[in-house]
Design a protein around this motif. Structure first.
Motif: not given
Length: 308
Positions: A30-38
């Motif tokens: 949804a937010h075009k984020l990478d896995e390392d953002a979580f």
């Protein structure tokens, strides 16, 4: 998004982790984020630690949420991912269910190497279940069946079934499907005769009410239809003071602009059951669930719950 990873709190079972990963993956997309953002933070709950007794004897539903909610309140995690059916109807001050993912199959699954359906089990068969609702419904349909307490995660229960500890068991179809183990399902139980638990099949996300940035992130993955259905179901449960000590089933469905609700409350031994139905506009979901709960409570009277 904040520079630090969004910390997602979850229980440590394979199913809980699958639900946390689904939440993370939806947020990434949804937010075009990478896995390392979580960051996924595993929290062991009291419900995970206690395996030798029915939850109804040691505190009920909150045993699967208490430690996770404590981590939310003291800031160790930013959001918590739960199975909706594990959630108490009253949450700690400052916390709220702020998003729901699209609901999976709500039905209970029958698993057995010895029979194709619950009604086909031989006389006096042994069925394992830790759910008072399932136990009561099994006994309602088949009073001859012996139902035994059956705790443990999904893998443990499947192993016990394979080893012949019981002749059959009932599990949530949604959990089996989320773990890619729906091939284990012998048959699915019709909701007309076997109402699911309130919230069954729905993943909910709990967060701190005041954090608007987090709420905005979650809004992108929120499924409104699931929330409307759960609003009705949880309102019904709240009126009946539903917990792990009360055999209760409830299901809301939506047809166009109309919400249909069905609920049931049973004696633990299945000897008595009372059903209720209510319908109305989807905008009145909470009122419909509340009205159903109040109608059922008035009908059965206080003595019905006194034995539970």
């Amino acid at each position: 998004m904040q520079s630090n990873p969004l910390r997602i709190g979850t229980r440590g079972s394979l199913l809980a982790l699958a639900q946390a990963h689904e939440t993370r993956d939806r947020l990434m997309a949804a937010h075009k984020l990478d896995e390392d953002a979580f960051e996924i933070v595993v929290i062991k709950t009291s419900g995970d630690k206690i395996q030798d007794r029915p939850l109804s004897e040691v505190g009920g539903k909150g045993l699967f949420t208490k430690e996770i909610e404590e981590a939310l309140l003291d800031g160790r995690i930013d959001i918590a991912v739960h199975s909706s059916k594990d959630m108490p109807t009253v949450l700690p001050d400052g916390l709220a269910l702020t998003a729901f993912l699209p609901r999976e199959d709500v039905r209970d699954a029958f698993l057995s190497p010895k029979a194709k359906t619950l009604t086909d089990l031989p006389q006096g068969a042994v069925v394992g279940s830790s759910s008072l609702r399932r136990q009561a419904m099994i006994k309602r349909l088949r009073p001859d069946i012996e139902v035994v307490m059956y705790r443990g995660n999904l893998q443990t229960r499947l192993r016990k079934l394979a080893e012949g500890e019981v002749d059959a068991t009932l599990l949530a179809a949604a959990g089996l499907k989320r773990l890619g183990q729906d091939k284990e399902i012998t048959c699915l139980l019709d909701t007309e005769t076997f109402l699911p638990a309130v919230g069954q099949g729905a993943i909910c996300i709990e967060s701190r009410e005041a954090e608007e940035k987090t709420l905005a992130l979650l809004a992108a993955i929120h499924d409104e239809e699931t929330q409307i259905r759960l609003d009705a179901e949880r309102a019904f449960l709240a009126v009946l003071d539903g917990s792990c000590r009360t055999p209760i089933g409830g299901l809301a469905t939506i047809d166009g602009g109309t919400l249909h609700f069905k609920g049931v409350v049973l004696k633990p031994d299945g000897s008595e059951a009372h059903d209720v139905q209510e319908s109305g506009p989807v905008a009145d979901a909470i009122r419909i669930g509340t009205a159903a709960g109040e109608a059922l409570k008035a009908r059965v009277g206080p003595d019905f719950f006194a034995d539970i």
